[in-house]
Each structure stands twice: as C-alpha cells, then as structure tokens.
Write a protein that holds these residues in place. Sequence first.
Motif, short mmCIF file in Angstrom:
data_model
loop_
_atom_site.label_atom_id
_atom_site.label_comp_id
_atom_site.label_asym_id
_atom_site.label_seq_id
_atom_site.Cartn_x
_atom_site.Cartn_y
_atom_site.Cartn_z
N PHE A 138 0.83 -1.21 0.00
CA PHE A 138 0.00 0.00 0.00
C PHE A 138 0.87 1.26 0.00
CE2 PHE A 138 -2.14 3.34 2.44
CZ PHE A 138 -3.22 3.58 1.61
N LEU A 139 1.87 1.29 0.85
CA LEU A 139 2.76 2.46 0.91
C LEU A 139 3.53 2.65 -0.39
CD1 LEU A 139 4.12 2.21 4.55
CD2 LEU A 139 2.50 3.88 3.63
N THR A 140 3.95 1.57 -1.00
CA THR A 140 4.65 1.66 -2.28
C THR A 140 3.74 2.23 -3.35
OG1 THR A 140 6.01 -0.24 -1.68
CG2 THR A 140 5.93 0.36 -4.01
N GLY A 141 2.51 1.78 -3.40
CA GLY A 141 1.56 2.29 -4.38
C GLY A 141 1.24 3.75 -4.19
N VAL A 142 1.04 4.15 -2.95
CA VAL A 142 0.71 5.56 -2.66
C VAL A 142 1.87 6.46 -3.02
CG1 VAL A 142 0.24 7.18 -0.78
CG2 VAL A 142 -1.01 5.04 -0.92
N THR A 143 3.08 6.08 -2.67
CA THR A 143 4.23 6.94 -2.97
C THR A 143 4.50 7.01 -4.47
OG1 THR A 143 5.73 5.09 -2.56
CG2 THR A 143 5.34 6.63 -0.75
N SER A 144 4.28 5.93 -5.21
CA SER A 144 4.51 5.99 -6.66
C SER A 144 3.48 6.88 -7.34
CB SER A 144 4.50 4.58 -7.26
OG SER A 144 3.20 4.02 -7.15
N VAL A 145 2.24 6.84 -6.89
CA VAL A 145 1.21 7.71 -7.47
C VAL A 145 1.52 9.17 -7.13
CG1 VAL A 145 -1.23 8.35 -7.34
CG2 VAL A 145 -0.58 5.96 -7.54
N ALA A 146 1.92 9.44 -5.92
CA ALA A 146 2.22 10.81 -5.50
C ALA A 146 3.41 11.37 -6.27
CB ALA A 146 2.49 10.86 -4.01
#
Length: 64
Positions: free
Chosen positions: A16-24
């Motif tokens: 989840f954290l990896t996905g959020v940071t890549s989108v941001a």
Amino acid sequence: MNVMKNMEAIFLAAAFLTGVTSVASAASESARVRQEAQLSVQGQKMAVVVVTAKRLTAAEKAAL
C-alpha cells in the motif's frame, strides 16, 4: 514468532505504501512538466496551419 504470524499484514502495508508513494511522485512529476511546458510556450508564436485547396464540386463528391 509474532512477525511470522503478521507477515501478510506487513506485506499488505508495504504494498500500500509503495503504491501511494509511486502515485504521488508521478503526480508531482506531471505537474512539473506541465508548468515547464507553459513557460516555454509563452515566449513563442503560435503555429498556424493554412490549407490551400479547392473545394470539391457536387459532381466530384458524387463520384467519390
């Protein structure tokens, strides 16, 4: 022993954290590119395309 029991939760949190940071980071990159494009266009003249061609007559349209 507790870490092994909670490995699925740890994996899901990391994913989840990896996905959020890549989108941001992708959103901030596109905003920066958009801003640079606006700055570079302001100094140039707008490109104008002029098409010079005769119009088809009704007979030519019917033949097509």
